[in-house]
Structures are given as C-alpha cells and as structure tokens.
Design an enzyme around this catalytic site. Sequence first.
Site, PDB file in Angstrom:
ATOM      1  NE  ARG A 401      18.016   7.293   2.427  1.00  0.00           N
ATOM      2  CZ  ARG A 401      18.811   7.192   1.353  1.00  0.00           C
ATOM      3  NH1 ARG A 401      18.673   6.197   0.516  1.00  0.00           N
ATOM      4  NH2 ARG A 401      19.763   8.085   1.138  1.00  0.00           N
ATOM      5  CE1 TYR A 453      -5.859   3.837  12.690  1.00  0.00           C
ATOM      6  CE2 TYR A 453      -4.641   4.457  10.728  1.00  0.00           C
ATOM      7  CZ  TYR A 453      -4.852   4.559  12.084  1.00  0.00           C
ATOM      8  OH  TYR A 453      -4.070   5.392  12.832  1.00  0.00           O
ATOM      9  CG  ASP A 526      -4.377  -2.767   8.095  1.00  0.00           C
ATOM     10  OD1 ASP A 526      -3.902  -3.377   9.089  1.00  0.00           O
ATOM     11  OD2 ASP A 526      -4.529  -1.534   8.067  1.00  0.00           O
ATOM     12  CE  LYS A 551      -2.249   1.162  15.882  1.00  0.00           C
ATOM     13  NZ  LYS A 551      -2.890   1.027  14.603  1.00  0.00           N
TER      14      LYS A 551
HETATM   15  C1  LIG Z   1      -2.930   1.876  13.508  1.00  0.00           C
HETATM   16  C2  LIG Z   1      -3.378   1.297  12.245  1.00  0.00           C
HETATM   17  C3  LIG Z   1      -2.792   1.670  11.036  1.00  0.00           C
HETATM   18  C4  LIG Z   1      -1.730   2.721  10.933  1.00  0.00           C
HETATM   19  O1  LIG Z   1      -0.573   2.393  11.639  1.00  0.00           O
HETATM   20  P1  LIG Z   1       0.407   3.504  12.291  1.00  0.00           P
HETATM   21  O2  LIG Z   1       1.483   2.692  12.856  1.00  0.00           O
HETATM   22  O3  LIG Z   1      -0.409   4.248  13.273  1.00  0.00           O
HETATM   23  O4  LIG Z   1       0.838   4.395  11.177  1.00  0.00           O
HETATM   24  C5  LIG Z   1      -3.247   1.074   9.877  1.00  0.00           C
HETATM   25  N1  LIG Z   1      -4.227   0.149   9.914  1.00  0.00           N
HETATM   26  C6  LIG Z   1      -4.820  -0.227  11.057  1.00  0.00           C
HETATM   27  C7  LIG Z   1      -5.895  -1.247  11.041  1.00  0.00           C
HETATM   28  C8  LIG Z   1      -4.412   0.336  12.254  1.00  0.00           C
HETATM   29  O5  LIG Z   1      -5.015  -0.034  13.373  1.00  0.00           O
END
Ligand SMILES: *Cc1c(COP(=O)(O)O)cnc(C)c1O
Length: 776
Positions: A401, A453, A526, A551
């Site tokens: 951790r 999101y 983000d 992603k």
């Molecule tokens: C998928 C996504 C998230 C969240 O990510 P996770 O890995 O699913 O928790 C946050 N912001 C955007 C723009 C995303 O596409």
Amino acid sequence: MVQNDDVEVKLSELKDLTLRAVCNCGFETDQAAIIAEVLLWAQVRSNSQGVIKIPAGAVAKASDAGQPVVESDSPISAHINGHKQYGMLMMQLATTHAISKASAGGIGIIGFYNTASSTGALGYFAEQIANKDLIGIVLAQSPEAVAPQGSTEAVFGTNPIAVGVPTASGAPLIIDLATSAVAWYDLVEAQAAGKPVDANVGYNSSGRPTTSPSAILEGGALQTFDRGSKGSALSLLFELLGGAWPGGAVTGKLASGNWGNLVVAIQPGVLGGVDAFKQRVSELCARVKSARPAPGVPEVLLPGERSSRLAAQRTAAGSVPISNRLLSQLRKAADALGTGQVVQQSDVQRQPGSELSLATRLTHPEFWNDDPYNATAPPMYQTSTFRQLSAVDCGPYDYTRSGNPTRTQLERQMAEIEGADRAFAFASGMAALSAVLRLCVAGDHVVAGDDLYGGTSRLLEQVAPTLGLTVSNVDTTNIAAVKAAIVPGKTKLVMLESPTNPRMQICDIKPLCALAREAGATSVVDNSILAPTFQQPLALGADICMTSATKFIGGHADLTAGILAVKGAALAQRIAFVQNAEGAFLAPFECWLALRGLQTMALRMERQATTAGLLAEFLVAHPLVRKVNFPGLPGHPGHDINVRQATSGGSLLSFETGSVEASRIIVEQTKLFKVTVSFGSVSSLISLPCYMSHASIPAALRASRGLPDDLVRISAGIEDPKDLLADLRQAMQKAVHATGENGHAPGAVGAQGTGPAKQQAVPSTAAVLAPAAALP
Ligand SMILES: *Cc1c(COP(=O)(O)O)cnc(C)c1O
C-alpha cells in the site's frame, strides 16, 4: 545498532564502486572523484550523508546545470551564481576559494546561490579549511522543513552548520550539526525503517504533534533542536547568513530551486598568533575531556569525537561495515544496472536535450526497478510485504500500500510522460478523482463543468456534500461563467474536462487554469479522452491531470485504473499521503497491465483518431444525423481551441438523430461495435450514454444540461476503418427503414443478417429503455 546483514567491504573496493556509480549518475571523472570523496568521508563516520545518497537518487546531475559564474569578486570575497551545478561540487569550489583568499588576506567569504541539490556532509568542508590552520564556517540552506517557535508550519530549512577549528594536538575540532530536532535524512531513514520518531520532534500537515516520520515529511514540519525560542532564533540567523545573504530564496525555496550556501575561512592569526590560538583550543578541549563525568557516563566526548574515532579505526583496518543491500545497490549502480532509485538507461540512449517523440519513449521506457537480470519487460512484484533486512532497516519497500516497485515503475513513467513532478496510480479513475476531493476540507467550494463524466457528476452531487463541500456546475466553454462561479478564498478546486463527455465540448484549459491559480484554487483536468498522447494539461498550467487508465492506457478493456499526474512537490506530498492513508492504490498486476498498455498507446490512439475522423465525415453526410459532436471536425465550435491545446480531436465522437428509437436501432444493429460503456479499447464501442454511462445523472438534470436521450456515442477501435464504415452504414440503413424519415418507429424491426449477438427482434423502445438505476 548491529544490522544482521552488514558485511565488511574493503575501503579500496568501496571507493572504486562509489566512483563508478557517481560517474554513472552523469558526472565527469574529476567531478565524480570530488563527490565520491565527500560521500566516503561521511560513510566511514557512519554519518547519514554517505553512499546511501546514490541509490536514494540524491546524486544526480541537473539537466539544466550550467557553469558556475563568479558575479562579484574581491580580495576577501566572491559571490557565485551556481547555475544549478551540483551542490557538492559547488561546496568544494567555494571551499577552495575561501582557503586561498583567507590564506592571502586573512579572511575569505564565499557565497553562492541558484543550486538546489545536496552539498553533502558539511563537516568535510569545514575540516579541509581547519587542516590549513584556518577557522572554517560552512552553512547550507535547504527547503522548508522546520517550524519557527510558536508555529507548526515549515518555514526554515534544517539549517546545518559545520565549524572547523585547528588545534595544537593534531586533528582539528569539527562541530557539525543541524538546528532542527533531527536531521532531514534521519527522518527519511526512520520512514524507510518504519520506525516512529520521538514525540516532540515534529508536526503533521494539520499542525498536530506526531511520531510518524511520513506525516512530518508529507506536508508537516520539524521542531527546532531545543523546541524553543533559542533554536528558532538560531534557525532564523543561519537562514539569513547561509541563505538570504548569498541570494538564496527566502520563501518558496522548494519551488524556486534556489538555495544559498556560505563558506567562510578565517586566519586565526588576525587576532594574535596562530600557534597560541591552537594551543588555547587544545587546552579548552582537554579541559572539557577532563570534566567530571556524570554518573554512568564512561567518558566525556567532544563534538565529532565519536565519528572521527570510527573513521580512524576503519581507515587503519582498510575496511568498513555496510549493509548487504546497500552494497548490492551500489554494485548495480557502479555497473549501471540500476538500483531502487537510480535510472537504468533503456536501450535508447537518452542524450540530455534529445527530443524523442512520445511514441518512441513509450516503447523504450526507462526502468527504475531493482531487477538484477536486466529484464526487458518490467518485473511484476505481486507481493503485499517485503522482508525486512533487520528489525529497524526495511529497505526501500515494506508494504505494497505504501509502495511497490511495479507501481513505482508506472508512476515514474507517467510522471515523465505528463511532465509532472510525481504521478500516482489509483484503483480506478474515480478513486483518483476521489483522492483529489480529499484536498478540500468542509466548507470549501468546488467549481466543475456541467457536462461531466457520469461518475464524476455523481461524486460531486452525492459524495462531495457529505464531505461538507459545495459544488457549482458551470459551462466551462464560457470563461466568464467560470470566473463568475469562482469565489476567491472559498473555491479550492476547479475541475475541468476537455473534451467533455459525451457532448465533446472543448474548454480553453490555459486561461481557466490561470483563473484557478489567481483565486488560490487547485486546477484539475480530466484528460481521459485525449490522454497524454494528444493533450498534456500540466503544460497548459493545470496543477493535476487525471487520466482514467481504464480507457486508452489499458487499451484492451481488461484494466480499471486511474492516474493523477501532479505538479509541485507540496501538492504531490498531499496526494501521496491520501493514496497511502486511504489505500485506493493500484495493485501490482494492474500496474503491470498499464505498463504493457502504455507501450502501444500512441500507435493505437493514432489509428483510432484517423478512423474517428472518417466515421465523423460519414455521419455528417448522413440524412438521419442531426448533429455530430467531434472536435476533429473544422465546424465543431471548439475546433480552434482544440487545435491550439491538443494534437488531435481524439477517437470519441457522439451524434444525435432526433429519435431515441432510431438511435437505439443503430446501437443495436451494428455488428463490429460492441454495446458497452467506456471507451478507448482496441475494439470499437457504441452506446446510448443516457441509458448507460450517464444514467446516474437524473433525467431532469440531463435535460437541463442539454444532454439528449437520443445521443449515440462511438469509440473508434483499431479495426480496418472500411469494415467499420460498412457496418455503421448498414445499421443506419436499418434505422432509416424502421423509423422512416422523421425517426418514428412504425413497429418492431426484423433483424435479418445481423450478427450472432444481436439476432433477436427489437422490442419497442419504451419496453427496453428504462434507464439503468446505477452506473456500472
Ligand atoms: C471513465 C472515466 C472516468 C472514470 O474512470 P474509471 O476508471 O472508470 O473509474 C472519469 N472521467 C472520464 C472522462 C472517464 O471517461
């Protein structure tokens, strides 16, 4: 403390290893000789400024290091701009100058500034001066670490000072100490060993007393050595003499990278005879030694006496004890195989200043792991604990951790890619964003976009209020609206997405981050949709860049992960604290998958973006389509801004048909596009966001934010674009047949010729389109 794995190593071998290791840190042989000598001086004295500095990463040549320049010179002084030259080399230069000026003119005062690296054990330099029958005074400034009396906030450096005085009896008297309750390096060692420090040594980041070295290191502060006003006064004095006087920064020392240092050499003969002075020093020392010892104390020791005895013994024996682990780290560093911290060169030789493109750097990552076999793929450390070398020495890792070599590899690589000071891997994008919220305290205000999101929207709507935070959602394409929403002094976080998801709006990152900075708020971008391949928000002024590695970094729909890339050491420390304290870190196997994904990320994303462009052109021309949202299209309202701040429109696009029924048929009748949430996978995906990824946003709120139910989102994969176009064409043809020109369904549609997963007849929209209760 006897360490069970200590081995005796010959001084000659240790010297050779140290020299070679320092050369491998980027220094020329003559420079390396100086640095090695400073390190070994400390090593034979069991001083914490020894060869451990090599694996700890404290011996490194700054990429922007220039030649030091003497900016003013007089018979008794010199003022030098260090131009980021390495601290130990600058100290040696200043010491040599000080000795020659004092020998000629009675005193030599050398001050230098504009360096930000270790000067090593100051006693080494004070001793050199004293060995020339001069009094030597050496001061080094360092970053904010010590709280002034009455405060719990780090302002002063640890303010080490060393004074060397010649004696008549041989070895000079060396007084070498820091004004802090413990030296910075002792704190780092205690942290590595998992040991608490004394109760009255320091404070945590909220100003409470703590015995945790990590809490002190991560945004806390040390106390002065006497925990009182005298220590505070001396700290201030040394800060002024060693820092302010030669031109070091007095505030923001860590950020500015400008620390001052002072070396003074004085001929004692200016106040009478040298020999008489040395005689008096020896007499005084002898008087101290002969003072009646306290009960139970075998011998009264002079400052530095214990360590100089150790040095003499070890030099006579020709060997020194060293922990087996440190020795093996040193051997590897000497052979350039890499150690826990020292960068191992990849097979692409990185010349300073050589600008390899991202795609190349991704396929030739540098390694920071401790692998002795030179593996070409990063080894995976699937372990929760690391066996300690002794009860008090646990080496660089103890518990996954708190840190794991596979995660270190990923985090270092992400920091390099994003131009961040540090990066942190979390269990998901949401865990990463949640850690960002922890930067706020109850009563703080957050400004965020209004096309976010779905999961982020839910975090801000339903979790932030439970933390006592208030949130304003604004249209971030409108800079004035963001400016109006920021409440100076109260707004602590500005959260942006560009492009937004799923409407693909572009916000102008640079001015928005500048607004946040002016208001004293932290800006977070983000960047999941464009990823570092196409957009680097930190270079545009963001403090934190969040990427959902689920992603494009993972890229194969087999990983859930989130990365925070952070600018600024202080902010990074706060995130490091949350990652360890709350434990939402990324596990070793997932780190390994992310590392594997990174190698092909640029290649995949370029192909995906090209395909997305072709799909967008096709959709724009299709009669069923009312609107296409794709920043790569010149007609997109944010196209020009996107061209300025990113290198591509990405591979995510959305479009409206005006009919939920037509949209649903398109989504379900494609064969190569998988109906899934998420994006960025090698296979193409299609979805109805309002019923899938964004279902957690209440319908009324979706409507008010202009997020229509008929919106279809596509994530282009790496398939042959010809096949994808043909597939989309046939699905849209079915939608046209089923719904007619106006997009209203006359009834169920047969599904002749559709793929195996989608062969059932399509029931009416109302029956199937109950929005999902929750996000996946
Ligand atoms: C998928 C996504 C998230 C969240 O990510 P996770 O890995 O699913 O928790 C946050 N912001 C955007 C723009 C995303 O596409």
